[in-house]
Design a protein around this motif. Structure first.
Motif, PDB file in Angstrom:
ATOM      1  N   GLY A   1       0.801  -1.216   0.000  1.00  0.00           N
ATOM      2  CA  GLY A   1       0.000   0.000   0.000  1.00  0.00           C
ATOM      3  C   GLY A   1       0.830   1.259   0.000  1.00  0.00           C
ATOM      4  O   GLY A   1       2.031   1.246   0.284  1.00  0.00           O
ATOM      5  N   GLU A   2       0.165   2.333  -0.353  1.00  0.00           N
ATOM      6  CA  GLU A   2       0.751   3.661  -0.238  1.00  0.00           C
ATOM      7  C   GLU A   2      -0.318   4.587   0.319  1.00  0.00           C
ATOM      8  O   GLU A   2      -1.518   4.382   0.082  1.00  0.00           O
ATOM      9  CB  GLU A   2       1.279   4.178  -1.579  1.00  0.00           C
ATOM     10  N   GLN A   3       0.123   5.596   1.078  1.00  0.00           N
ATOM     11  CA  GLN A   3      -0.824   6.450   1.781  1.00  0.00           C
ATOM     12  C   GLN A   3      -0.295   7.877   1.849  1.00  0.00           C
ATOM     13  O   GLN A   3       0.910   8.100   1.950  1.00  0.00           O
ATOM     14  CB  GLN A   3      -1.070   5.910   3.188  1.00  0.00           C
ATOM     15  N   TYR A   4      -1.232   8.829   1.811  1.00  0.00           N
ATOM     16  CA  TYR A   4      -0.898  10.250   1.806  1.00  0.00           C
ATOM     17  C   TYR A   4      -1.768  10.961   2.831  1.00  0.00           C
ATOM     18  O   TYR A   4      -2.978  10.698   2.916  1.00  0.00           O
ATOM     19  CB  TYR A   4      -1.123  10.841   0.414  1.00  0.00           C
ATOM     20  N   PHE A   5      -1.163  11.868   3.603  1.00  0.00           N
ATOM     21  CA  PHE A   5      -1.873  12.582   4.662  1.00  0.00           C
ATOM     22  C   PHE A   5      -1.684  14.089   4.541  1.00  0.00           C
ATOM     23  O   PHE A   5      -0.588  14.559   4.197  1.00  0.00           O
ATOM     24  CB  PHE A   5      -1.323  12.198   6.042  1.00  0.00           C
ATOM     25  N   THR A   6      -2.739  14.831   4.857  1.00  0.00           N
ATOM     26  CA  THR A   6      -2.607  16.228   5.235  1.00  0.00           C
ATOM     27  C   THR A   6      -2.838  16.295   6.736  1.00  0.00           C
ATOM     28  O   THR A   6      -3.600  15.488   7.295  1.00  0.00           O
ATOM     29  CB  THR A   6      -3.611  17.127   4.507  1.00  0.00           C
ATOM     30  N   VAL A   7      -2.206  17.252   7.377  1.00  0.00           N
ATOM     31  CA  VAL A   7      -2.160  17.238   8.840  1.00  0.00           C
ATOM     32  C   VAL A   7      -2.987  18.355   9.458  1.00  0.00           C
ATOM     33  O   VAL A   7      -3.891  18.088  10.255  1.00  0.00           O
ATOM     34  CB  VAL A   7      -0.702  17.295   9.324  1.00  0.00           C
TER      35      VAL A   7
ATOM     36  N   PRO B   1      -7.459  17.797   8.560  1.00  0.00           N
ATOM     37  CA  PRO B   1      -7.467  16.340   8.519  1.00  0.00           C
ATOM     38  C   PRO B   1      -7.801  15.791   7.138  1.00  0.00           C
ATOM     39  O   PRO B   1      -8.796  16.190   6.515  1.00  0.00           O
ATOM     40  CB  PRO B   1      -8.557  15.966   9.536  1.00  0.00           C
ATOM     41  N   GLY B   2      -6.964  14.889   6.658  1.00  0.00           N
ATOM     42  CA  GLY B   2      -7.221  14.266   5.370  1.00  0.00           C
ATOM     43  C   GLY B   2      -6.220  13.181   5.061  1.00  0.00           C
ATOM     44  O   GLY B   2      -5.070  13.244   5.505  1.00  0.00           O
ATOM     45  N   PHE B   3      -6.659  12.166   4.325  1.00  0.00           N
ATOM     46  CA  PHE B   3      -5.743  11.120   3.866  1.00  0.00           C
ATOM     47  C   PHE B   3      -6.385  10.359   2.718  1.00  0.00           C
ATOM     48  O   PHE B   3      -7.604  10.386   2.520  1.00  0.00           O
ATOM     49  CB  PHE B   3      -5.382  10.143   4.994  1.00  0.00           C
ATOM     50  N   ILE B   4      -5.541   9.659   1.976  1.00  0.00           N
ATOM     51  CA  ILE B   4      -6.009   8.646   1.029  1.00  0.00           C
ATOM     52  C   ILE B   4      -5.025   7.500   1.045  1.00  0.00           C
ATOM     53  O   ILE B   4      -3.802   7.707   1.046  1.00  0.00           O
ATOM     54  CB  ILE B   4      -6.209   9.204  -0.389  1.00  0.00           C
ATOM     55  N   TRP B   5      -5.559   6.285   1.090  1.00  0.00           N
ATOM     56  CA  TRP B   5      -4.759   5.062   1.114  1.00  0.00           C
ATOM     57  C   TRP B   5      -5.205   4.163  -0.019  1.00  0.00           C
ATOM     58  O   TRP B   5      -6.406   4.051  -0.307  1.00  0.00           O
ATOM     59  CB  TRP B   5      -4.964   4.340   2.448  1.00  0.00           C
ATOM     60  N   LYS B   6      -4.247   3.538  -0.673  1.00  0.00           N
ATOM     61  CA  LYS B   6      -4.540   2.503  -1.663  1.00  0.00           C
ATOM     62  C   LYS B   6      -3.819   1.235  -1.267  1.00  0.00           C
ATOM     63  O   LYS B   6      -2.598   1.226  -1.087  1.00  0.00           O
ATOM     64  CB  LYS B   6      -4.116   2.925  -3.069  1.00  0.00           C
ATOM     65  N   GLY B   7      -4.574   0.157  -1.128  1.00  0.00           N
ATOM     66  CA  GLY B   7      -4.002  -1.154  -0.850  1.00  0.00           C
ATOM     67  C   GLY B   7      -4.270  -2.090  -2.010  1.00  0.00           C
ATOM     68  O   GLY B   7      -5.409  -2.150  -2.521  1.00  0.00           O
ATOM     69  N   THR B   8      -3.252  -2.821  -2.426  1.00  0.00           N
ATOM     70  CA  THR B   8      -3.370  -3.679  -3.609  1.00  0.00           C
ATOM     71  C   THR B   8      -3.009  -5.109  -3.273  1.00  0.00           C
ATOM     72  O   THR B   8      -1.964  -5.376  -2.668  1.00  0.00           O
ATOM     73  CB  THR B   8      -2.450  -3.170  -4.738  1.00  0.00           C
ATOM     74  N   THR B   9      -3.880  -6.050  -3.658  1.00  0.00           N
ATOM     75  CA  THR B   9      -3.616  -7.481  -3.551  1.00  0.00           C
ATOM     76  C   THR B   9      -3.793  -8.096  -4.937  1.00  0.00           C
ATOM     77  O   THR B   9      -4.115  -7.408  -5.901  1.00  0.00           O
ATOM     78  CB  THR B   9      -4.581  -8.162  -2.560  1.00  0.00           C
ATOM     79  N   THR B  10      -3.606  -9.395  -5.027  1.00  0.00           N
ATOM     80  CA  THR B  10      -3.809 -10.062  -6.319  1.00  0.00           C
ATOM     81  C   THR B  10      -5.290 -10.115  -6.697  1.00  0.00           C
ATOM     82  O   THR B  10      -5.622 -10.306  -7.870  1.00  0.00           O
ATOM     83  CB  THR B  10      -3.254 -11.494  -6.289  1.00  0.00           C
TER      84      THR B  10
ATOM     85  N   MET C   1     -10.346   6.721   2.274  1.00  0.00           N
ATOM     86  CA  MET C   1      -9.985   8.134   2.211  1.00  0.00           C
ATOM     87  C   MET C   1     -10.845   8.991   3.129  1.00  0.00           C
ATOM     88  O   MET C   1     -11.965   8.614   3.517  1.00  0.00           O
ATOM     89  CB  MET C   1     -10.098   8.634   0.774  1.00  0.00           C
ATOM     90  N   TYR C   2     -10.298  10.150   3.471  1.00  0.00           N
ATOM     91  CA  TYR C   2     -11.022  11.223   4.146  1.00  0.00           C
ATOM     92  C   TYR C   2     -10.561  12.513   3.484  1.00  0.00           C
ATOM     93  O   TYR C   2      -9.462  13.009   3.751  1.00  0.00           O
ATOM     94  CB  TYR C   2     -10.727  11.227   5.645  1.00  0.00           C
ATOM     95  N   ILE C   3     -11.372  13.028   2.557  1.00  0.00           N
ATOM     96  CA  ILE C   3     -11.023  14.202   1.759  1.00  0.00           C
ATOM     97  C   ILE C   3     -12.182  15.183   1.817  1.00  0.00           C
ATOM     98  O   ILE C   3     -13.346  14.793   1.665  1.00  0.00           O
ATOM     99  CB  ILE C   3     -10.724  13.813   0.292  1.00  0.00           C
ATOM    100  N   SER C   4     -11.859  16.462   2.053  1.00  0.00           N
ATOM    101  CA  SER C   4     -12.887  17.507   2.147  1.00  0.00           C
ATOM    102  C   SER C   4     -13.941  17.147   3.191  1.00  0.00           C
ATOM    103  O   SER C   4     -15.148  17.337   2.976  1.00  0.00           O
ATOM    104  CB  SER C   4     -13.541  17.749   0.778  1.00  0.00           C
TER     105      SER C   4
END
Length: 269
Positions: A96-102, A105-114, A121-124
Motif C-alpha cells: 500500500g501507499e498512503q498520503y496525509f494532510t495534517v 485532517p485528510g488522507f487517502i490510502w490505496k491497498g493492492t492485492t492479487t 480516504m477522508y477528503i474535504s
C-alpha cells in the motif's frame, strides 16, 4: 473458433484500460487532497508544551520528538503486510501507499492485492471506501456519516506516524487515566472522537475506541503498534495491527509493515 483470439485480445484490452483508469482516478484523488487549503504551520515543538499533560503522554513526546522539532504538514508512506476481507477468510499479501494532510485532517490510502484494490480516504471532510475486484469494477463504494467517523478515526490513530499531530491543539486534548494510559479526545466538524491510549517505555502500544464496522453497529476497534524506529529524526512504529473485538472474540484483519515515510513532500510517489 477463429474468433476466440480476438475476444481474448479484446478482454485483455478492456482490463488494461480499466486498470489505467483506476490508477488515474487515484492520482486525481491524491492531487485533490494536496490541493486543499491546509493552513500550513511553521511551528516547532518545545518541551515546555508538555507541562500540563498526563505523565505517560509527556514521556511519549519526550521519547519520540526532539526539542525544536518542526511540526509536520504533509506525510506520504509505503507499506507491505497482510490483510483479511472477512472473519473466515485467509490472509492475503498486500502492499500500500498512503498520503496525509495534517493541519486540515485528510488522507487517502490505496491497498493492492492479487484479488482487489481498495481505496480508503477522508477528503474535504468526507469519508469513503472503494473496493475494486481485480481493479476492474467496484464491489464496494461506501460513504456517509458512519464512514466520516470511521475514516477520521483512522487518520487520528495513524498520527503516530507524524506525532506532532498528537500535540494539544484547538481540536485535540489529553486526559489522565493512570500511569500507563491516557484518553485522547478530538473534536472536528461536529464529530467527537476518543481513544483510550496505552503506553509502555515512552511508546504508544495500543489505541482503543468504538467504531462502526462497515455500515453496521458500533464495535470495539483496537490498533496495536510496535517495532519503533527512528525515521527522518522521529521515532515511529513500523508495525501496526488492526483488530475488531467482537462478542465471538478478537478478529485481526490488517498487519502492516512500514517501509518508507517522507515528510512535507506533498506529491505522489
Amino acid at each position: 473458433m477463429w474468433y476466440v483470439p480476438g475476444i481474448l485480445a479484446l478482454c485483455l484490452l478492456i482490463i488494461v484500460i480499466k486498470r489505467r483508469l483506476t490508477a488515474k482516478e487515484f492520482e486525481q484523488e491524491v492531487t485533490e487532497l494536496f490541493a486543499l487549503p491546509d493552513g500550513l504551520t511553521n511551528q516547532a515543538f518545545s518541551y515546555t508544551q508538555l507541562v500540563d499533560l498526563p505523565g505517560p503522554v509527556q514521556a511519549y513526546f519526550r521519547h519520540v520528538l526532539k526539542d525544536g522539532e518542526p511540526y509536520i504538514n504533509y506525510v506520504r508512506l509505503k507499506h507491505n503486510g497482510q490483510f483479511k476481507t472477512g472473519l473466515n477468510k485467509k490472509w492475503v499479501d498486500i502492499k500500500g501507499e498512503q498520503y496525509f494532510t495534517v493541519k486540515k485532517p485528510g488522507f487517502i490510502w490505496k491497498g493492492t492485492t492479487t484479488l482487489f484494490t481498495a481505496r480508503d480516504m477522508y477528503i474535504s471532510d468526507k469519508g469513503r471506501l472503494v473496493v475494486s475486484l481485480f481493479s476492474l469494477y467496484n464491489i464496494v463504494n461506501a460513504k456517509g456519516k458512519k464512514f466520516n467517523q470511521g475514516e477520521l478515526l483512522r487518520w487520528l490513530a495513524e498520527s503516530v506516524w507524524f506525532p506532532t499531530n498528537l500535540l494539544p491543539s484547538e481540536h485535540l486534548r489529553w486526559q489522565p487515566v493512570d500511569t500507563q494510559t491516557a484518553k485522547l479526545l478530538f473534536t472536528y466538524k461536529g464529530l467527537s472522537l476518543s481513544y483510550i491510549v496505552s503506553f509502555r517505555n515512552g511508546e504508544i502500544i495500543q489505541f482503543e475506541t468504538t467504531r462502526y464496522m462497515g455500515d453496521e453497529k458500533l464495535e470495539t476497534w483496537i490498533g496495536k503498534l510496535g517495532a519503533y524506529q527512528k525515521i527522518n529524526g522521529i521515532i515511529v512504529p513500523t508495525k501496526i495491527e488492526a483488530i475488531w473485538r467482537l462478542a465471538k472474540g478478537d478478529f485481526s484483519y490488517a498487519k502492516f509493515n512500514v517501509l518508507r515515510i517522507d515528510y512535507n513532500l506533498p506529491k505522489k510517489f
